[in-house]
Design a protein around this motif. Sequence first.
Motif, mmCIF file in Angstrom:
data_model
loop_
_atom_site.group_PDB
_atom_site.id
_atom_site.type_symbol
_atom_site.label_atom_id
_atom_site.label_comp_id
_atom_site.label_asym_id
_atom_site.label_seq_id
_atom_site.Cartn_x
_atom_site.Cartn_y
_atom_site.Cartn_z
ATOM 1 N N UNK A 157 0.830 -1.208 0.000
ATOM 2 C CA UNK A 157 0.000 0.000 0.000
ATOM 3 C C UNK A 157 0.867 1.261 0.000
ATOM 4 N N UNK A 158 1.977 1.231 0.749
ATOM 5 C CA UNK A 158 2.854 2.404 0.789
ATOM 6 C C UNK A 158 3.499 2.662 -0.564
ATOM 7 N N UNK A 181 15.364 7.754 -18.284
ATOM 8 C CA UNK A 181 16.171 6.648 -18.774
ATOM 9 C C UNK A 181 16.519 5.600 -17.740
ATOM 10 N N UNK A 182 16.007 5.731 -16.500
ATOM 11 C CA UNK A 182 16.293 4.731 -15.468
ATOM 12 C C UNK A 182 15.488 3.470 -15.745
ATOM 13 N N UNK A 183 16.040 2.348 -15.390
ATOM 14 C CA UNK A 183 15.310 1.085 -15.510
ATOM 15 C C UNK A 183 14.300 0.976 -14.375
ATOM 16 N N UNK A 184 13.416 -0.010 -14.493
ATOM 17 C CA UNK A 184 12.401 -0.183 -13.462
ATOM 18 C C UNK A 184 13.033 -0.548 -12.121
ATOM 19 N N UNK A 185 14.047 -1.407 -12.148
ATOM 20 C CA UNK A 185 14.697 -1.785 -10.895
ATOM 21 C C UNK A 185 15.406 -0.582 -10.262
ATOM 22 N N UNK A 186 16.027 0.261 -11.073
ATOM 23 C CA UNK A 186 16.660 1.463 -10.543
ATOM 24 C C UNK A 186 15.625 2.440 -9.997
ATOM 25 N N UNK A 187 14.497 2.535 -10.660
ATOM 26 C CA UNK A 187 13.422 3.408 -10.175
ATOM 27 C C UNK A 187 12.897 2.925 -8.826
ATOM 28 N N UNK A 188 12.745 1.609 -8.701
ATOM 29 C CA UNK A 188 12.276 1.054 -7.425
ATOM 30 C C UNK A 188 13.277 1.342 -6.314
ATOM 31 N N UNK A 189 14.551 1.153 -6.602
ATOM 32 C CA UNK A 189 15.592 1.294 -5.591
ATOM 33 C C UNK A 189 15.807 2.743 -5.182
ATOM 34 N N UNK A 232 12.609 4.873 -1.331
ATOM 35 C CA UNK A 232 12.808 6.018 -0.429
ATOM 36 C C UNK A 232 11.541 6.833 -0.201
ATOM 37 N N UNK A 233 10.727 6.995 -1.250
ATOM 38 C CA UNK A 233 9.491 7.761 -1.077
ATOM 39 C C UNK A 233 8.482 7.025 -0.209
ATOM 40 N N UNK A 234 8.476 5.700 -0.292
ATOM 41 C CA UNK A 234 7.533 4.896 0.494
ATOM 42 C C UNK A 234 8.101 4.482 1.840
ATOM 43 N N UNK A 235 9.298 4.961 2.182
ATOM 44 C CA UNK A 235 9.953 4.505 3.408
ATOM 45 C C UNK A 235 9.137 4.739 4.678
ATOM 46 N N UNK A 260 9.684 12.075 5.239
ATOM 47 C CA UNK A 260 8.464 12.750 4.774
ATOM 48 C C UNK A 260 8.765 14.186 4.371
ATOM 49 N N UNK A 261 9.703 14.822 5.085
ATOM 50 C CA UNK A 261 10.075 16.186 4.739
ATOM 51 C C UNK A 261 10.711 16.243 3.352
#
Length: 464
Positions: free
Chosen positions: A337-338, A354-362, A367-370, A460-461
Amino acid sequence: MNSSTLIFAILFLTLLSYWYGMHRAIKVAGGVTKVKKLVSLPRQYGLLTSLWCGVPALITLLIWSFAEASVIEWFLVSRLPQEIQGLSSSDLSLYLNDIKIMAKSTDLIGQVDASNPKLAASLHMQQLTANAAWLKSSLIFLVCLTGAIFIASKYNVQFQARVAIEKIILRILVACSGIAILTTLGIVLSVLFESVHFFSAVPPWEFLFGTEWSPQTAMRSDQVASSGAFGAVPLFAGTLLITFIAMMMAVPVGLMTAIYLSQYASERLRVFAKPMLEILAGIPTVVYGFFAALTVAPFIRDLGESIGLSVASESALAAGLVMGVMIIPFVSSLSDDAINAVPKELKEGSLGMGATLSETIKHVLLPAALPGIVGAILLAVSRAIGETMIVVMAAGMAANLTANPLDSVTTVTVQIVALLTGDQEFDSPKTLAAFALGLMLFVTTLALNVIALKVVRKYREQYD
């Protein structure tokens, strides 16, 4: 009427008052064709009438239910002979308990015996109970009718029923919040108060830093084990060991599952797999305990013996692994959900650069869903620390101070259950130790929440 019947009666009167309030508002407006004169809708007048009918009645019933037994007991004691009223509190309590049993289980009509004060008191208690039930029913009906008639008498075309409803609902919400806060405060104070009693008998440093746990105490000083050992370090170590094993199982598997379901899995697979995974959270813990004791623990023991390792029949590894399986849904579902809550613009912008999906996730999604992932992990840790049944059945109850996951250990929650099982004296260090252990769990959970809040606030900041 008993309380259950009265609740149904209140609900019925509340429905009637809704109808009455609507028709009263229509009548005040001058008929159905003139309801536009009202500043609120007719159904809002009906809802306000039902609130004034039901809420005060339910509050009255709640107060009566709390006070009824004490008031009846006070009237009952006031009619007892002076020599009985002069008994000690414990003896008087036993005497009143006999009277209550006789009043509930015996038809006392025509059996009054002047030489048997208990029999006379039982008859008096029956009369008091019957009168209290009659007064309760009458008072509840009176409150219902008075509330509905009082508020309906104030209706006019300028009466703002919607505003009045919002004020009542706001007060109800504030009251519910206050109850939650007071309940938490009461739990903390009760645990703290009993823990102070325990630490007055056992030094805090012995409890916090002692390495031997044997809370069994004898009733006489000449008996074996007349003075117990209350070093809680083995319990803390066992709790941390099993929690660590469980989290090593649940966090990687749960987080990888969440990433796969949210980013890689097809919608058809996701719709099927996520509910199936969440079923694990609904399995009773005793079932997990049976599975750990009858399947996982023997398998680990046989596997260890086959390679020359000494494995206890009840081990921390077996309990930790099964507990990890149990809390996987907490990590995976909340992390999923996060991750899905991250704005799509961040993902699309990363892919567009140009980032790959795995790079986007990492580098973007995780970090945004942390904050949400940290919350999921914290919930899983709290669930692991508080688990009891799996530990009892798979790890045992031996308080061993060891870091070997193949040995038998116990946890804080298991010892709390063991200390409070059966008839106990709540003035002995053995029983009071359970409250001290509960206080330590509370402090640990509070510390975890503080750490998690700091992590959540920091990230969050960055992404708000």
